[in-house]
Scaffold this motif. Sequence first.
Motif, PDB file in Angstrom:
ATOM      1  N   LEU A  14       0.836  -1.198   0.000  1.00 18.79           N
ATOM      2  CA  LEU A  14       0.000   0.000   0.000  1.00 18.79           C
ATOM      3  C   LEU A  14       0.873   1.251   0.000  1.00 18.79           C
ATOM      4  O   LEU A  14       1.938   1.285   0.625  1.00 18.79           O
ATOM      5  N   VAL A  15       0.402   2.275  -0.695  1.00 24.88           N
ATOM      6  CA  VAL A  15       1.115   3.543  -0.738  1.00 24.88           C
ATOM      7  C   VAL A  15       0.099   4.679  -0.811  1.00 24.88           C
ATOM      8  O   VAL A  15      -0.945   4.553  -1.460  1.00 24.88           O
ATOM      9  N   TYR A  16       0.374   5.760  -0.081  1.00 23.45           N
ATOM     10  CA  TYR A  16      -0.418   6.988  -0.193  1.00 23.45           C
ATOM     11  C   TYR A  16       0.168   7.786  -1.339  1.00 23.45           C
ATOM     12  O   TYR A  16       1.355   8.128  -1.326  1.00 23.45           O
ATOM     13  N   LEU A  17      -0.644   8.073  -2.323  1.00 27.72           N
ATOM     14  CA  LEU A  17      -0.214   8.747  -3.541  1.00 27.72           C
ATOM     15  C   LEU A  17      -0.835  10.129  -3.581  1.00 27.72           C
ATOM     16  O   LEU A  17      -2.044  10.264  -3.410  1.00 27.72           O
ATOM     17  N   SER A  18      -0.012  11.148  -3.786  1.00 26.84           N
ATOM     18  CA  SER A  18      -0.518  12.525  -3.819  1.00 26.84           C
ATOM     19  C   SER A  18      -0.243  13.165  -5.167  1.00 26.84           C
ATOM     20  O   SER A  18       0.852  13.047  -5.717  1.00 26.84           O
ATOM     21  N   THR A  19      -1.275  13.826  -5.675  1.00 22.04           N
ATOM     22  CA  THR A  19      -1.191  14.562  -6.933  1.00 22.04           C
ATOM     23  C   THR A  19      -1.721  15.969  -6.662  1.00 22.04           C
ATOM     24  O   THR A  19      -2.210  16.253  -5.579  1.00 22.04           O
ATOM     25  N   ALA A  20      -1.630  16.814  -7.651  1.00 27.53           N
ATOM     26  CA  ALA A  20      -2.189  18.164  -7.498  1.00 27.53           C
ATOM     27  C   ALA A  20      -2.771  18.620  -8.825  1.00 27.53           C
ATOM     28  O   ALA A  20      -2.246  18.315  -9.890  1.00 27.53           O
ATOM     29  N   GLU A  21      -3.858  19.342  -8.722  1.00 31.23           N
ATOM     30  CA  GLU A  21      -4.489  19.947  -9.890  1.00 31.23           C
ATOM     31  C   GLU A  21      -4.911  21.348  -9.478  1.00 31.23           C
ATOM     32  O   GLU A  21      -5.542  21.524  -8.432  1.00 31.23           O
ATOM     33  N   ASP A  22      -4.522  22.338 -10.268  1.00 32.80           N
ATOM     34  CA  ASP A  22      -4.842  23.733  -9.965  1.00 32.80           C
ATOM     35  C   ASP A  22      -4.419  24.108  -8.536  1.00 32.80           C
ATOM     36  O   ASP A  22      -5.164  24.743  -7.784  1.00 32.80           O
ATOM     37  N   ASN A  23      -3.229  23.663  -8.157  1.00 31.39           N
ATOM     38  CA  ASN A  23      -2.648  23.933  -6.837  1.00 31.39           C
ATOM     39  C   ASN A  23      -3.456  23.361  -5.686  1.00 31.39           C
ATOM     40  O   ASN A  23      -3.329  23.808  -4.548  1.00 31.39           O
ATOM     41  N   LYS A  24      -4.300  22.366  -5.955  1.00 32.32           N
ATOM     42  CA  LYS A  24      -5.068  21.698  -4.905  1.00 32.32           C
ATOM     43  C   LYS A  24      -4.538  20.274  -4.770  1.00 32.32           C
ATOM     44  O   LYS A  24      -4.730  19.453  -5.669  1.00 32.32           O
ATOM     45  N   PRO A  25      -3.863  19.963  -3.649  1.00 29.28           N
ATOM     46  CA  PRO A  25      -3.348  18.613  -3.459  1.00 29.28           C
ATOM     47  C   PRO A  25      -4.469  17.621  -3.184  1.00 29.28           C
ATOM     48  O   PRO A  25      -5.518  17.974  -2.642  1.00 29.28           O
ATOM     49  N   SER A  26      -4.223  16.393  -3.573  1.00 21.41           N
ATOM     50  CA  SER A  26      -5.189  15.316  -3.373  1.00 21.41           C
ATOM     51  C   SER A  26      -4.402  14.036  -3.118  1.00 21.41           C
ATOM     52  O   SER A  26      -3.450  13.738  -3.835  1.00 21.41           O
ATOM     53  N   SER A  27      -4.811  13.290  -2.095  1.00 21.30           N
ATOM     54  CA  SER A  27      -4.135  12.040  -1.758  1.00 21.30           C
ATOM     55  C   SER A  27      -5.122  10.902  -1.706  1.00 21.30           C
ATOM     56  O   SER A  27      -6.296  11.091  -1.396  1.00 21.30           O
ATOM     57  N   ARG A  28      -4.626   9.717  -2.000  1.00 22.84           N
ATOM     58  CA  ARG A  28      -5.425   8.513  -1.886  1.00 22.84           C
ATOM     59  C   ARG A  28      -4.477   7.352  -1.643  1.00 22.84           C
ATOM     60  O   ARG A  28      -3.286   7.445  -1.935  1.00 22.84           O
ATOM     61  N   ILE A  29      -5.010   6.264  -1.111  1.00 22.39           N
ATOM     62  CA  ILE A  29      -4.191   5.081  -0.884  1.00 22.39           C
ATOM     63  C   ILE A  29      -4.463   4.092  -2.008  1.00 22.39           C
ATOM     64  O   ILE A  29      -5.607   3.909  -2.434  1.00 22.39           O
ATOM     65  N   ASP A  50     -11.821   7.310 -15.594  1.00 26.11           N
ATOM     66  CA  ASP A  50     -12.302   8.682 -15.453  1.00 26.11           C
ATOM     67  C   ASP A  50     -12.428   9.070 -13.982  1.00 26.11           C
ATOM     68  O   ASP A  50     -13.472   9.507 -13.523  1.00 26.11           O
ATOM     69  N   THR A  51     -11.345   8.897 -13.226  1.00 28.90           N
ATOM     70  CA  THR A  51     -11.344   9.295 -11.822  1.00 28.90           C
ATOM     71  C   THR A  51     -10.557  10.587 -11.661  1.00 28.90           C
ATOM     72  O   THR A  51      -9.799  10.989 -12.549  1.00 28.90           O
ATOM     73  N   LEU A  52     -10.723  11.221 -10.516  1.00 30.31           N
ATOM     74  CA  LEU A  52      -9.959  12.428 -10.217  1.00 30.31           C
ATOM     75  C   LEU A  52      -8.466  12.157 -10.325  1.00 30.31           C
ATOM     76  O   LEU A  52      -7.724  12.939 -10.908  1.00 30.31           O
ATOM     77  N   LYS A  53      -8.018  11.018  -9.785  1.00 32.42           N
ATOM     78  CA  LYS A  53      -6.597  10.672  -9.822  1.00 32.42           C
ATOM     79  C   LYS A  53      -6.082  10.643 -11.260  1.00 32.42           C
ATOM     80  O   LYS A  53      -5.062  11.248 -11.570  1.00 32.42           O
TER      81      LYS A  53
END
Length: 139
Positions: A14-29, A50-53
């Motif tokens: 398992l890993v927590y993965l973080s991305t950003a779009e329009d300077n808004k960070p988003s994380s998911r496992i 077609d997910t946010l990630k």
Amino acid sequence: MSSYQNFIDSSYGLVYLSTAEDNKPSSRIVSFAVDENDASIWYVFSINADTLKTRQVEKNNKIALITPVDLKTGMRMGSNRAKMIKSSKSWADVHQLFENNKGFMSAHKPATETLYEIHLSSLLLQTYNPADDQIINFK
């Protein structure tokens, strides 16, 4: 210091993965598996293309990640020097890396999902003892 493989094992895939779009960070496992021939490449699947990630990664493939902490040893891995791209490989190419992960297999139908690759430039291995911190530089 424990080996890279010991750190991978302590993460339970398992890993927590973080991305950003329009300077808004988003994380998911997410579940991951490491390439057998190149330890700098980790594989992850997306259930729905077609997910946010996936939309965030298409706009900005730079990611940060950290594995969950092993509560006994403090073992964890993290990087802010990684990118995530769609893989040209198929489920048939990587199934042996995931098929023993019962949690992954019960939640996913990987043959119908999109496979991604995480390419790591470096990876920080940590425990509860900061003196044991180790950086792996790939390539």
